[in-house]
Design an enzyme around this catalytic site. Structure first.
Site, short mmCIF file in Angstrom:
data_model
loop_
_atom_site.label_atom_id
_atom_site.label_comp_id
_atom_site.label_asym_id
_atom_site.label_seq_id
_atom_site.Cartn_x
_atom_site.Cartn_y
_atom_site.Cartn_z
N ASP A 184 0.84 -1.21 0.00
CA ASP A 184 0.00 0.00 0.00
C ASP A 184 0.88 1.26 0.00
O ASP A 184 1.99 1.24 0.53
CB ASP A 184 -0.90 -0.02 1.25
N LEU B 284 11.83 -20.11 -5.06
CA LEU B 284 10.80 -19.27 -4.44
C LEU B 284 9.48 -19.33 -5.24
O LEU B 284 9.50 -19.25 -6.46
CB LEU B 284 11.31 -17.81 -4.43
N HIS C 218 2.48 3.30 -9.03
CA HIS C 218 2.35 1.85 -9.27
C HIS C 218 3.57 1.33 -10.03
O HIS C 218 4.04 0.23 -9.78
CB HIS C 218 1.07 1.55 -10.05
#
Ligand code: FPP
Length: 261
Positions: free
Chosen positions: A31, A142, A48
């Protein structure tokens, strides 16, 4: 885990966390992109874009630390309520980022998985997601999970529907439903539950993220805005995690006894 378990690196005097003190699964609400951009008099989409860079850094750090799973909340079921232009630009950003990053992720043995209702996305994005998942499906390093058009309530409702269909088909009885069975119908059932939840940007909410899966997760909130979430910020969250005693309903004494056994 305790802070005594942090060993000192004498060369740099920096605290180095032992691998057994690290979380296996980290889940993040990224956020603060909009505010990061606003502070620089830039359009929100620039925030973004900077957020994508931060994603790259965190993925690299987690891979280096042998974290098993990293789940990132990229777009919530509720984010459709944003201005149409921002939603459109975000979709474009996802498509571009996927196309640009997937080969590099694959080369680094990273497995990519998307959770959420992907049918809500346009055909191009759905295809990009399917290709990325297919290319990386056998990788053993991962696991990066992108939660997109995802909501915790959607996840639970979707799981309950699946079990309901199995009851209707006569495959199971209502009495067979246990927490484990419900869990098996949820997103992320194949991975360990998140050990550490991080939310950047100062808000202290779960915001309909992994509602079921966060039941025993350690929560960590930071004011750092997502594009500024760098290695040092990640280290801070890991140090906080390493200093916590996870009890899973037991007493502190029981946990200490088990560790000593
Ligand atoms: C929240 O910041 C962030 C989002 C809704 C989008 C997150 C997307 C990215 C970090 C980019 C792409 C990710 C991937 C995985 C390719 P906000 O806009 O709510 O910030 P604000 O609270 O400051 O307005």
């Amino acid at each position: 885990m305790s802070t005594q378990m942090l060993s000192n690196n004498t060369h740099t005097d920096k605290k180095i966390l032992k691998s057994e003190d690290l979380p296996r699964h980290i889940a993040i609400i990224m956020d603060g992109n909009g505010r990061w951009a606003l502070k620089r008099y830039l359009p929100r989409i620039a925030g973004h874009k900077a957020g994508v860079e931060a994603v790259r850094g965190v993925v690299e750090s987690c891979a280096k630390k042998d974290i098993e799973v990293l789940t990132l909340f990229a777009f919530s079921s509720e984010n459709w309520r944003r201005p149409e232009k921002e939603v459109g630009l975000l979709m474009e950003l996802f498509v571009t980022a996927l196309g640009r990053e997937v080969n590099k992720l694959h080369k680094n043995n990273v497995k990519l998985k998307v959770i959420g209702d992907r049918l809500g996305f346009n055909a191009r994005l759905q295809k990009g997601i399917a290709n990325a998942e297919d290319l990386t499906k056998d990788n053993t390093g991962l696991v990066v999970v992108i939660a997109a058009n995802y909501g915790g309530r959607w996840d639970i409702t979707h799981a309950v529907k699946k079990l309901g269909e199995q009851i209707e088909a006569g495959e199971i009885n209502a009495a067979d439903i246990t927490p484990e069975l419900l869990d098996s119908a949820l997103s992320l059932t194949e991975y360990p539950e998140p050990d550490l939840f991080i939310r950047t940007g100062g808000e202290k909410r779960i915001s309909n993220f992994l509602l079921w899966q966060l039941a025993y997760t350690e929560l960590y909130f930071t004011d750092v805005l997502w594009p500024d979430f760098n290695d040092a910020a990640l280290e801070d969250s890991l140090t906080s995690f390493a200093g916590r005693q996870r009890r899973f309903g037991q007493t502190g004494e029981q946990v200490e006894l088990k560790k000593g056994a």
